[in-house]
Scaffold this motif. Structure first.
Motif, PDB file in Angstrom:
ATOM      1  N   SER A  57       0.818  -1.178   0.234  1.00 39.98           N
ATOM      2  CA  SER A  57      -0.070   0.012   0.052  1.00 39.98           C
ATOM      3  C   SER A  57       0.894   1.237  -0.052  1.00 39.98           C
ATOM      4  CB  SER A  57      -0.775   0.000   1.543  1.00 39.98           C
ATOM      5  OG  SER A  57      -1.392   1.278   1.457  1.00 39.98           O
ATOM      6  N   THR A  58       0.461   2.372  -0.407  1.00 40.83           N
ATOM      7  CA  THR A  58       1.154   3.478  -0.568  1.00 40.83           C
ATOM      8  C   THR A  58       0.997   4.462   0.722  1.00 40.83           C
ATOM      9  OG1 THR A  58      -0.823   4.588  -1.569  1.00 40.83           O
ATOM     10  CG2 THR A  58       0.810   3.983  -3.162  1.00 40.83           C
ATOM     11  N   ALA A  59       0.288   4.039   1.615  1.00 42.27           N
ATOM     12  CA  ALA A  59       0.036   4.533   2.970  1.00 42.27           C
ATOM     13  C   ALA A  59       1.444   4.695   3.615  1.00 42.27           C
ATOM     14  CB  ALA A  59      -0.931   3.922   3.921  1.00 42.27           C
ATOM     15  N   ALA A  60       1.988   5.649   4.479  1.00 43.94           N
ATOM     16  CA  ALA A  60       3.146   5.800   4.995  1.00 43.94           C
ATOM     17  C   ALA A  60       3.431   4.542   6.102  1.00 43.94           C
ATOM     18  CB  ALA A  60       3.173   7.169   6.167  1.00 43.94           C
ATOM     19  N   ARG A  61       2.345   4.109   6.690  1.00 45.50           N
ATOM     20  CA  ARG A  61       2.599   2.995   7.722  1.00 45.50           C
ATOM     21  C   ARG A  61       2.834   1.811   6.999  1.00 45.50           C
ATOM     22  NH1 ARG A  61      -2.561   4.784   7.759  1.00 45.50           N
ATOM     23  NH2 ARG A  61      -4.087   3.449   7.614  1.00 45.50           N
ATOM     24  N   THR A  62       2.424   1.722   6.051  1.00 43.54           N
ATOM     25  CA  THR A  62       2.837   0.342   5.199  1.00 43.54           C
ATOM     26  C   THR A  62       4.151   0.228   4.794  1.00 43.54           C
ATOM     27  OG1 THR A  62       1.576   1.011   3.375  1.00 43.54           O
ATOM     28  CG2 THR A  62       0.485  -0.710   4.950  1.00 43.54           C
ATOM     29  N   ARG A  63       4.562   1.422   4.007  1.00 34.62           N
ATOM     30  CA  ARG A  63       5.812   1.598   3.411  1.00 34.62           C
ATOM     31  C   ARG A  63       6.807   1.584   4.364  1.00 34.62           C
ATOM     32  NH1 ARG A  63       3.682   6.550   1.504  1.00 34.62           N
ATOM     33  NH2 ARG A  63       5.117   7.803   2.557  1.00 34.62           N
ATOM     34  N   GLU A  64       6.882   2.049   5.705  1.00 37.85           N
ATOM     35  CA  GLU A  64       7.469   2.023   6.732  1.00 37.85           C
ATOM     36  C   GLU A  64       7.682   0.608   7.422  1.00 37.85           C
ATOM     37  OE1 GLU A  64       8.756   4.577  10.897  1.00 37.85           O
ATOM     38  OE2 GLU A  64       6.784   5.089   9.719  1.00 37.85           O
ATOM     39  N   THR A  65       6.721  -0.067   7.445  1.00 37.59           N
ATOM     40  CA  THR A  65       6.569  -1.458   7.863  1.00 37.59           C
ATOM     41  C   THR A  65       7.552  -2.372   6.983  1.00 37.59           C
ATOM     42  OG1 THR A  65       4.522  -1.259   8.854  1.00 37.59           O
ATOM     43  CG2 THR A  65       5.260  -3.506   8.285  1.00 37.59           C
ATOM     44  N   TRP A  66       7.195  -2.130   5.634  1.00 37.85           N
ATOM     45  CA  TRP A  66       7.923  -2.925   4.657  1.00 37.85           C
ATOM     46  C   TRP A  66       9.358  -2.427   4.690  1.00 37.85           C
ATOM     47  CZ3 TRP A  66       8.374  -7.192   2.955  1.00 37.85           C
ATOM     48  CH2 TRP A  66       9.383  -7.511   1.969  1.00 37.85           C
ATOM     49  N   LYS A  67       9.835  -1.288   4.787  1.00 40.78           N
ATOM     50  CA  LYS A  67      11.180  -0.879   4.832  1.00 40.78           C
ATOM     51  C   LYS A  67      12.001  -1.392   5.939  1.00 40.78           C
ATOM     52  CE  LYS A  67      14.080   3.373   5.025  1.00 40.78           C
ATOM     53  NZ  LYS A  67      13.998   4.796   5.176  1.00 40.78           N
ATOM     54  N   LEU A  68      11.364  -1.504   7.013  1.00 46.56           N
ATOM     55  CA  LEU A  68      12.167  -2.167   8.243  1.00 46.56           C
ATOM     56  C   LEU A  68      12.111  -3.724   8.283  1.00 46.56           C
ATOM     57  CD1 LEU A  68      10.487   0.307  10.696  1.00 46.56           C
ATOM     58  CD2 LEU A  68      12.980   0.138  10.430  1.00 46.56           C
ATOM     59  N   ALA A  69      11.008  -4.365   7.709  1.00 43.85           N
ATOM     60  CA  ALA A  69      10.888  -5.710   7.477  1.00 43.85           C
ATOM     61  C   ALA A  69      11.892  -6.281   6.341  1.00 43.85           C
ATOM     62  CB  ALA A  69       9.528  -6.169   7.553  1.00 43.85           C
ATOM     63  N   ARG A 105       6.342 -16.361  -8.211  1.00 43.10           N
ATOM     64  CA  ARG A 105       5.964 -17.606  -7.484  1.00 43.10           C
ATOM     65  C   ARG A 105       5.472 -17.123  -6.128  1.00 43.10           C
ATOM     66  NH1 ARG A 105       9.587 -22.754  -5.855  1.00 43.10           N
ATOM     67  NH2 ARG A 105       7.676 -23.995  -4.807  1.00 43.10           N
ATOM     68  N   ASN A 106       6.181 -16.323  -5.601  1.00 41.34           N
ATOM     69  CA  ASN A 106       6.096 -16.072  -3.945  1.00 41.34           C
ATOM     70  C   ASN A 106       5.853 -14.501  -3.818  1.00 41.34           C
ATOM     71  OD1 ASN A 106       6.193 -18.706  -3.273  1.00 41.34           O
ATOM     72  ND2 ASN A 106       8.340 -18.560  -3.522  1.00 41.34           N
ATOM     73  N   LEU A 107       4.973 -13.979  -3.387  1.00 47.29           N
ATOM     74  CA  LEU A 107       4.513 -12.828  -3.289  1.00 47.29           C
ATOM     75  C   LEU A 107       4.059 -12.375  -1.674  1.00 47.29           C
ATOM     76  CD1 LEU A 107       2.135 -10.821  -5.572  1.00 47.29           C
ATOM     77  CD2 LEU A 107       1.722 -10.739  -3.195  1.00 47.29           C
ATOM     78  N   ILE A 108       4.576 -11.048  -1.199  1.00 43.22           N
ATOM     79  CA  ILE A 108       4.086 -10.326  -0.187  1.00 43.22           C
ATOM     80  C   ILE A 108       3.031  -9.044  -0.419  1.00 43.22           C
ATOM     81  CG2 ILE A 108       4.824  -9.292   1.857  1.00 43.22           C
ATOM     82  CD1 ILE A 108       7.548 -10.513   1.441  1.00 43.22           C
ATOM     83  N   LEU A 109       1.902  -9.251   0.527  1.00 43.16           N
ATOM     84  CA  LEU A 109       0.975  -8.124   0.186  1.00 43.16           C
ATOM     85  C   LEU A 109       1.095  -7.571   1.401  1.00 43.16           C
ATOM     86  CD1 LEU A 109      -1.115  -6.665  -1.372  1.00 43.16           C
ATOM     87  CD2 LEU A 109      -2.757  -8.231  -0.552  1.00 43.16           C
ATOM     88  N   VAL A 110       1.485  -6.164   1.614  1.00 47.30           N
ATOM     89  CA  VAL A 110       1.527  -5.330   2.658  1.00 47.30           C
ATOM     90  C   VAL A 110       0.349  -4.360   2.833  1.00 47.30           C
ATOM     91  CG1 VAL A 110       2.668  -3.940   4.225  1.00 47.30           C
ATOM     92  CG2 VAL A 110       3.892  -5.459   2.693  1.00 47.30           C
ATOM     93  N   GLY A 111      -0.482  -4.532   3.574  1.00 50.96           N
ATOM     94  CA  GLY A 111      -1.582  -3.826   3.642  1.00 50.96           C
ATOM     95  C   GLY A 111      -2.515  -3.555   5.018  1.00 50.96           C
TER      96      GLY A 111
END
Length: 172
Positions: A57-69, A105-111
């Motif tokens: 997602s383009t939301a700040a909290r999802t982008r930050e979550t993904w950046k750290l993970a 084949r393998n995907l992560i969806l951050v939402g």
């Protein structure tokens, strides 16, 4: 890759967000969220799944979550920031996933919830071990994720076709 090989999707809810005086889309992570995002990343690495793509997602909290993970993963998957994931229903998320190229084949969806939890529930026609019971008991708190698997092309992804392989949530 053959479409007969199982595909895996991680349905990853963003980590705990803060509530400053900004629009919902721009809410950053809280301190606990920053810690939980890194822990979730380590747990994703522990799955041993080599991820090809992340839709975030383009939301700040999802982008930050993904950046750290993502820093915890042994390989960094390609990341696409997808505005349709923000505030999406399970049906809208399936439509986005149906557009995935078959070489992924393998995907992560951050939402976000309720969409991510609803998608985990609607896709999972079956479950391994106690994964469904753990997900039902815990709900889908911030930084939780479900790992599901299905066979076929991305265009065939629909309710009930996946198996819930694993569920993880940070300890409170």
């Amino acid at each position: 890759m053959s479409v007969a090989e199982p595909r895996r999707i991680v349905l990853f809810r963003h980590a705990k967000a803060d509530w400053p005086q900004v629009t919902d889309h721009e809410r950053p992570l809280a301190e606990r969220g920053r810690k939980d995002a890194a822990v979730a990343g380590r747990r994703l690495a522990d799955t041993g799944v080599p991820f090809d793509l992340t839709l975030c997602s383009t939301a700040a909290r999802t982008r930050e979550t993904w950046k750290l993970a993502v820093h915890e993963l042994p390989q960094r998957p390609k990341t696409v920031y997808e505005e349709r994931v923000y505030e999406a229903s399970p049906g809208e998320l399936i439509a986005v996933l149906n557009e995935t190229p078959d070489d992924v084949r393998n995907l992560i969806l951050v939402g976000h919830n309720p969409g991510i939890q609803g998608l985990a529930e609607v896709l999972s026609g079956s479950a391994e071990g106690d994964a469904r019971e753990r997900m039902s008991r815990r709900g889908f708190p911030a930084a939780a994720f479900a790992l599901v698997s299905f066979e076929g092309s991305w265009k065939t992804l629909e309710p009930g076709v996946a198996t819930l392989l694993d569920y993880w949530a940070p300890s409170e």
